[in-house]
Design a protein around this motif. Structure first.
Motif, PDB file in Angstrom:
ATOM      1  N   VAL A 428       0.864  -1.182   0.000  1.00 49.11           N
ATOM      2  CA  VAL A 428       0.000   0.000   0.000  1.00 49.11           C
ATOM      3  C   VAL A 428       0.898   1.230   0.000  1.00 49.11           C
ATOM      4  CG1 VAL A 428      -1.937  -1.124   1.149  1.00 49.11           C
ATOM      5  CG2 VAL A 428      -0.147  -0.055   2.533  1.00 49.11           C
ATOM      6  N   PRO A 429       0.367   2.408  -0.392  1.00 55.21           N
ATOM      7  CA  PRO A 429       1.212   3.607  -0.495  1.00 55.21           C
ATOM      8  C   PRO A 429       1.634   4.151   0.875  1.00 55.21           C
ATOM      9  CG  PRO A 429      -0.855   3.839  -1.729  1.00 55.21           C
ATOM     10  CD  PRO A 429      -0.997   2.647  -0.849  1.00 55.21           C
ATOM     11  N   GLU A 430       2.489   5.134   0.798  1.00 55.80           N
ATOM     12  CA  GLU A 430       2.925   5.853   1.986  1.00 55.80           C
ATOM     13  C   GLU A 430       1.717   6.500   2.669  1.00 55.80           C
ATOM     14  OE1 GLU A 430       5.714   9.720   3.105  1.00 55.80           O
ATOM     15  OE2 GLU A 430       5.848   8.797   1.118  1.00 55.80           O
ATOM     16  N   GLY A 431       1.703   6.437   4.011  1.00 52.77           N
ATOM     17  CA  GLY A 431       0.579   6.982   4.770  1.00 52.77           C
ATOM     18  C   GLY A 431      -0.510   5.963   5.033  1.00 52.77           C
ATOM     19  N   TYR A 432      -0.388   4.776   4.416  1.00 54.95           N
ATOM     20  CA  TYR A 432      -1.345   3.696   4.617  1.00 54.95           C
ATOM     21  C   TYR A 432      -0.693   2.583   5.430  1.00 54.95           C
ATOM     22  CZ  TYR A 432      -4.222   5.649   0.816  1.00 54.95           C
ATOM     23  OH  TYR A 432      -4.990   6.454   0.019  1.00 54.95           O
ATOM     24  N   LYS A 433      -1.517   1.743   6.012  1.00 54.85           N
ATOM     25  CA  LYS A 433      -1.014   0.537   6.662  1.00 54.85           C
ATOM     26  C   LYS A 433      -1.972  -0.618   6.361  1.00 54.85           C
ATOM     27  CE  LYS A 433      -3.335   1.395  11.115  1.00 54.85           C
ATOM     28  NZ  LYS A 433      -3.138   1.601  12.574  1.00 54.85           N
ATOM     29  N   ILE A 434      -1.419  -1.819   6.280  1.00 60.25           N
ATOM     30  CA  ILE A 434      -2.219  -3.021   6.044  1.00 60.25           C
ATOM     31  C   ILE A 434      -2.724  -3.519   7.383  1.00 60.25           C
ATOM     32  CG2 ILE A 434      -2.225  -5.376   5.141  1.00 60.25           C
ATOM     33  CD1 ILE A 434       0.059  -4.541   3.277  1.00 60.25           C
ATOM     34  N   THR A 435      -4.035  -3.641   7.512  1.00 62.18           N
ATOM     35  CA  THR A 435      -4.615  -4.079   8.780  1.00 62.18           C
ATOM     36  C   THR A 435      -4.993  -5.560   8.777  1.00 62.18           C
ATOM     37  OG1 THR A 435      -6.815  -3.387   8.022  1.00 62.18           O
ATOM     38  CG2 THR A 435      -5.508  -1.783   9.278  1.00 62.18           C
ATOM     39  N   LYS A 436      -5.174  -6.123   7.588  1.00 62.54           N
ATOM     40  CA  LYS A 436      -5.542  -7.538   7.528  1.00 62.54           C
ATOM     41  C   LYS A 436      -5.438  -8.018   6.089  1.00 62.54           C
ATOM     42  CE  LYS A 436      -9.566 -10.552   8.416  1.00 62.54           C
ATOM     43  NZ  LYS A 436     -10.939 -10.577   8.964  1.00 62.54           N
ATOM     44  N   VAL A 437      -5.008  -9.265   5.921  1.00 62.80           N
ATOM     45  CA  VAL A 437      -5.026  -9.921   4.612  1.00 62.80           C
ATOM     46  C   VAL A 437      -5.710 -11.267   4.791  1.00 62.80           C
ATOM     47  CG1 VAL A 437      -3.660 -10.902   2.728  1.00 62.80           C
ATOM     48  CG2 VAL A 437      -2.904  -8.792   3.838  1.00 62.80           C
ATOM     49  N   GLY A 438      -6.780 -11.502   4.031  1.00 64.79           N
ATOM     50  CA  GLY A 438      -7.469 -12.790   4.052  1.00 64.79           C
ATOM     51  C   GLY A 438      -7.331 -13.462   2.704  1.00 64.79           C
ATOM     52  N   ILE A 439      -6.841 -14.694   2.692  1.00 67.71           N
ATOM     53  CA  ILE A 439      -6.601 -15.422   1.439  1.00 67.71           C
ATOM     54  C   ILE A 439      -7.488 -16.660   1.414  1.00 67.71           C
ATOM     55  CG2 ILE A 439      -4.881 -16.549  -0.020  1.00 67.71           C
ATOM     56  CD1 ILE A 439      -2.734 -14.920   1.344  1.00 67.71           C
ATOM     57  N   PRO A 496       2.426 -26.404  -5.018  1.00 70.93           N
ATOM     58  CA  PRO A 496       2.231 -24.992  -5.387  1.00 70.93           C
ATOM     59  C   PRO A 496       1.110 -24.361  -4.561  1.00 70.93           C
ATOM     60  CG  PRO A 496       2.359 -26.393  -7.338  1.00 70.93           C
ATOM     61  CD  PRO A 496       2.245 -27.308  -6.165  1.00 70.93           C
ATOM     62  N   THR A 497       1.264 -23.086  -4.259  1.00 70.87           N
ATOM     63  CA  THR A 497       0.213 -22.337  -3.574  1.00 70.87           C
ATOM     64  C   THR A 497      -0.902 -22.026  -4.570  1.00 70.87           C
ATOM     65  OG1 THR A 497       1.781 -21.344  -2.032  1.00 70.87           O
ATOM     66  CG2 THR A 497      -0.327 -20.223  -2.322  1.00 70.87           C
ATOM     67  N   GLN A 498      -2.155 -22.313  -4.185  1.00 74.57           N
ATOM     68  CA  GLN A 498      -3.300 -22.070  -5.059  1.00 74.57           C
ATOM     69  C   GLN A 498      -4.201 -21.022  -4.404  1.00 74.57           C
ATOM     70  OE1 GLN A 498      -5.208 -25.689  -6.472  1.00 74.57           O
ATOM     71  NE2 GLN A 498      -3.361 -26.870  -6.057  1.00 74.57           N
ATOM     72  N   ILE A 499      -4.297 -19.854  -5.042  1.00 74.62           N
ATOM     73  CA  ILE A 499      -5.031 -18.730  -4.467  1.00 74.62           C
ATOM     74  C   ILE A 499      -6.237 -18.400  -5.341  1.00 74.62           C
ATOM     75  CG2 ILE A 499      -4.924 -16.282  -3.861  1.00 74.62           C
ATOM     76  CD1 ILE A 499      -1.965 -16.664  -3.281  1.00 74.62           C
ATOM     77  N   LYS A 500      -7.413 -18.356  -4.732  1.00 77.77           N
ATOM     78  CA  LYS A 500      -8.623 -17.959  -5.443  1.00 77.77           C
ATOM     79  C   LYS A 500      -8.895 -16.461  -5.269  1.00 77.77           C
ATOM     80  CE  LYS A 500     -10.907 -22.472  -5.227  1.00 77.77           C
ATOM     81  NZ  LYS A 500     -12.110 -23.224  -4.765  1.00 77.77           N
ATOM     82  N   LYS A 501      -8.844 -15.997  -4.031  1.00 77.25           N
ATOM     83  CA  LYS A 501      -9.107 -14.578  -3.770  1.00 77.25           C
ATOM     84  C   LYS A 501      -8.170 -14.073  -2.681  1.00 77.25           C
ATOM     85  CE  LYS A 501     -14.022 -14.403  -5.056  1.00 77.25           C
ATOM     86  NZ  LYS A 501     -15.382 -14.024  -4.629  1.00 77.25           N
ATOM     87  N   ILE A 502      -7.847 -12.780  -2.766  1.00 74.22           N
ATOM     88  CA  ILE A 502      -7.072 -12.110  -1.732  1.00 74.22           C
ATOM     89  C   ILE A 502      -7.840 -10.861  -1.317  1.00 74.22           C
ATOM     90  CG2 ILE A 502      -4.884 -11.018  -1.117  1.00 74.22           C
ATOM     91  CD1 ILE A 502      -3.551 -12.626  -3.317  1.00 74.22           C
ATOM     92  N   ASN A 503      -8.189 -10.770  -0.040  1.00 67.68           N
ATOM     93  CA  ASN A 503      -8.822  -9.567   0.521  1.00 67.68           C
ATOM     94  C   ASN A 503      -7.760  -8.803   1.303  1.00 67.68           C
ATOM     95  OD1 ASN A 503     -11.077 -11.304  -0.123  1.00 67.68           O
ATOM     96  ND2 ASN A 503     -12.356  -9.934   1.063  1.00 67.68           N
ATOM     97  N   VAL A 504      -7.481  -7.570   0.881  1.00 67.28           N
ATOM     98  CA  VAL A 504      -6.495  -6.739   1.571  1.00 67.28           C
ATOM     99  C   VAL A 504      -7.228  -5.561   2.195  1.00 67.28           C
ATOM    100  CG1 VAL A 504      -4.358  -5.422   1.379  1.00 67.28           C
ATOM    101  CG2 VAL A 504      -4.736  -7.408  -0.107  1.00 67.28           C
ATOM    102  N   MET A 505      -7.109  -5.420   3.515  1.00 70.96           N
ATOM    103  CA  MET A 505      -7.754  -4.329   4.232  1.00 70.96           C
ATOM    104  C   MET A 505      -6.688  -3.351   4.712  1.00 70.96           C
ATOM    105  SD  MET A 505     -10.334  -6.904   6.151  1.00 70.96           S
ATOM    106  CE  MET A 505     -10.491  -8.353   5.106  1.00 70.96           C
ATOM    107  N   TRP A 506      -6.963  -2.073   4.543  1.00 70.04           N
ATOM    108  CA  TRP A 506      -5.986  -1.062   4.908  1.00 70.04           C
ATOM    109  C   TRP A 506      -6.658   0.068   5.674  1.00 70.04           C
ATOM    110  CZ3 TRP A 506      -8.322  -0.978   0.167  1.00 70.04           C
ATOM    111  CH2 TRP A 506      -8.882   0.232  -0.222  1.00 70.04           C
TER     112      TRP A 506
END
Length: 749
Positions: A428-439, A496-506
């Motif tokens: 995420v850009p400067e001034g942001y922070k990642i609060t949670k990632v759900g995969i 191999p890692t198999q990913i369907k969706k990634i939810n990124v909360m910031w």
């Protein structure tokens, strides 16, 4: 479905059979199989329980003999179809089970011709050429598979994808050869060497020459072509006559010589920039050619957001004009022996003057060719082009490293596959922070840098429904993490890692805003197209102001109205959509967001005695057979409802989440007895959600003639189908309505 193809060349004609589809599962040891109009007698010596069947989970689709615990010993294909013919070539595409030791041979008139050949554990084409030696088929033609494995329960089966037989009529005179060239127009890169294309008939003697010696170099001994200069060359060939079979002939094909691919790249696939502040711009790095490369030019995918100097690639602070996502492409012109080439990087621009609001970005890899990637379903190639992607709200970026690709197979539907040791950077850009990632996915067993904190049960909840497969959260609430690096496992037993969706909360750094807690219950609903449906509003415990939308549709395609605590929705296009509920941040709360899957169904075609209904009513004066077109992967449940129908008993109520009490599963049709009155109710369901119930009125002409319709007092009178007037509230069913001298039939639901 391609199972076995038989192709033939005759002196007089060329015959092409369309490959037929044969689906079977038999245990017979001797049987006849019709393949494209040719009868083959097939004999297989197998253990008890062995069978042959069609397998469409293989690549390519195959006819399979034997099974894991029932290996074949011998498998024979015999036909008399080629009697009086001379067979020149047989090509077989097949593979064996991993533990088998399988060979294949050909026999003409009971005598093995040529040497038996081994079959590998992967699909290969096995060819037997020059079989005939001018021997005419008299007593049959046979293809024989033999397994000599000694293991009692070895995987002794064989997969056969295609059989091609090339033959000529022994009684016909010499024919002019008809050539088949594969590939028709081969390509070669300057400095590289390719083999001659395959040309049939294969039992002829070919002589090759070209007048374009500046473009290509022919090696007629090794049968190879070397590219010398960008351009196109023609290769001519002649064939000598074959006594009794072919006349002398000639033909040609073209070869395209392509330039070498230049090797150019940018150091960083994705970077951030700020409006009026600028960006750390990049220039391409050219590793090949090192001398005299072509001219490089630069372009921006959105000059209104970011402008780039076309010659130098420089981006000045004033060139970064507004928030958004752009792609900067560097193009090297073709020069000398090298073709044109391109490379690109992505810039995500944020506005530092705008207040940073918390949010969520969802990356969905469950579709074909997501984010410009090329979905693959096998083989050893990986994503060649997309190195980084940005989310829809232009805040979060994903950057890939190592081997990765969009992947899809019958056993593992669409997903992002990270091979061993591949990396995925979330930023995420400067001034942001990642609060949670759900995969969501499987085999998400790699490492995270930084490592995750302790995850609670509530952290696992996916806003789309269900739970995440893996969740990352900061180790401490005060952590200000702007980048997370996931590395796929690289051990010998790793998958191999198999990913369907990634939810990124910031969130903004130091934000203390609370969640709006918007949710839908249920989070899946079904409605009919062009019908107003009533569904639940979003749960809103903090009384936020909510707006509803269906982003995949235009405003003209749907209408949403909140009324009496419900949503009244009308959608004019069938399909599966996402209904979004959003609230704006404020009063100490973050932006709120909730979604519902909205399945909008077409009205199903209903037929009575094979005649499509124009209205939702059926005359049941005689026995009637109703058929309904049910959508693929869905179930239809129905019941006939009338005043005499008993309520369902406890024994009739099922545990099937799709099936309502009193309803039956539709199969091949519904027989309606003569003189049935009431309604035929039905709905479609799948995966736990149901469409609205549709009602078809069932009625018949009773011959009632003693109802007096000559009334002009405006009073509405109801009569049942036996002519009796109804007083009070009518029960469900069909009635005759009289008002002001006019009679009509009505359905009371």
């Amino acid at each position: 479905m391609l199972i076995i193809c038989i192709s033939a060349n005759s002196f007089a004609d060329t015959y092409n059979w369309t490959c037929s589809s044969t689906q079977a599962s038999k245990k017979d040891e001797v049987f006849t199989l019709d393949l494209n109009g040719i009868d083959w007698t097939i004999t297989h010596n197998v253990q008890k329980g062995s069978r042959y069947s069609v397998r469409d989970g293989n690549t390519p689709i195959s006819l399979v003999f034997g099974s894991n615990n029932a290996p074949i010993s011998t498998l024979s294909f015999v036909t008399d179809y080629f009697k009086g013919m001379i067979i020149n070539k047989v090509s077989i595409k097949a593979k064996r089970h991993s533990k088998a030791n399988t060979t294949v041979a050909t026999k003409i008139n009971g005598t093995e011709i040529g040497v038996a050949k081994e079959i590998n554990a992967t699909f290969q084409e096995i060819s037997f050429e020059n079989l005939s030696e001018e021997v005419t088929v008299e007593n049959g033609f046979e293809i024989l598979f033999t397994n000599t494995s000694k293991e009692t329960k070895s995987n002794g089966g064989v997969y056969i994808s295609s059989i091609e037989v090339e033959y000529v009529n022994a009684s016909a005179g010499p024919a002019t050869p008809v050539y088949e060239i594969n590939p028709e127009n081969p390509e070669v890169i300057i400095g590289e060497v390719i083999d001659f294309p395959e040309i049939s008939p294969s039992n002829l003697t070919y002589s090759f020459q070209t007048d374009d010696n500046e473009v290509i170099e022919l090696n007629t001994i090794d049968k190879t072509i070397k590219g010398l200069k960008i351009g196109e060359a023609t290769i001519n060939f002649t064939t000598a006559p074959v006594e009794g079979q072919y006349l002398a002939g000639s033909g040609s094909f073209k070869v395209s010589v392509l330039g070498k691919n230049p090797q150019i790249s940018f150091e960083n696939p994705s970077i951030y920039g700020k409006v009026n502040t600028g960006v750390v711009w990049q220039q391409v790095t050219i590793t090949d050619p090192q001398d005299n490369p072509g001219t490089v030019t630069y372009t921006s995918s959105d000059p209104e957001t970011v402008t780039v100097d076309a010659t130098t690639g420089v981006i000045k602070p004033a060139d970064v004009k507004k928030a958004g996502v752009v792609t900067i492409t560097g193009t090297i012109a073709a020069n000398g022996d090298y073709a044109e080439g391109t490379a690109s990087y992505q810039i995500v621009v944020v506005d530092p003057n705008e207040k940073i609001e918390p949010g969520t970005t969802v990356f969905d890899f469950t579709t074909n060719n997501p984010y410009g990637m090329t979905t693959q379903n096998g083989g050893g190639s990986f994503e060649p082009k997309i190195k980084s992607i940005a989310g829809e709200n232009e805040t979060v970026t994903l950057t890939f490293g190592g081997k990765y690709r969009s992947y899809n197979t019958s056993n593992a539907p669409y997903h992002l596959r990270l091979q061993k040791g591949a990396t995925l950077k979330i930023a995420v850009p400067e001034g942001y922070k990642i609060t949670k990632v759900g995969i969501t996915g499987s085999d998400i067993l790699g490492t995270y840098d930084p490592a995750s904190g302790n995850v609670s049960e509530s952290d696992n909840e996916d806003p789309d429904g269900g739970t995440f497969s893996y969740v990352w959260i900061p180790q401490n609430e005060t952590d200000k993490v702007s980048e997370i690096l996931y590395t796929s496992p690289s051990g010998s037993s790793a998958e191999p890692t198999q990913i369907k969706k990634i939810n990124v909360m910031w969130d903004a750094i130091n934000s203390d805003q609370k969640s709006a807690q918007l949710t839908f219950t249920p989070n899946v609903n079904g409605i009919y197209v062009n019908e107003i449906a009533e569904i639940n509003v979003a749960n809103n415990p903090n009384n936020r102001i909510i707006t509803y939308s269906i982003p995949a549709l235009t405003e003209d395609d749907y209408d949403i109205e909140e009324k009496d605590g419900k949503l009244h929705i009308l959608v004019s296009k069938p399909g599966s959509y996402t209904l979004e509920a959003r609230s704006v941040a404020g009063d100490g709360f973050r932006d709120g967001f909730a979604i519902m899957r909205l399945n909008v169904y077409r009205h199903l075609m209903v037929s009575a005695d094979n005649a499509p209904l124009e209205k939702d009513e059926v005359n049941t004066g005689s026995k009637t057979f109703i058929t309904i077109n049910v959508p693929e992967n869905a179930y239809l449940y129905y019941k006939i409802e009338n005043s005499s129908a008993p309520a369902p008993t406890a024994d009739e109520i099922t545990d099937n989440e799709n099936q309502l009490p009193g309803y039956e599963l539709y199969e091949d049709g519904i027989e309606i007895p003569a003189k049935t009155s009431g309604t035929l109710n039905f709905y479609i369901a799948n995966y736990g959600y149901k469409s609205p119930i549709r009602k078809i009125a069932l009625s018949f002409e009773t011959g009632v003639t003693d109802i007096d319709a000559n009334t002009e007092d405006g009073v509405v009178r109801l009569f049942d189908l036996n002519g009796r007037q109804i007083n009070g509230e009518p029960e469900k069913g069909v009635y005759i309505r009289i008002q002001n001298g006019k009679a009509s039939k009505v359905l009371v639901k």
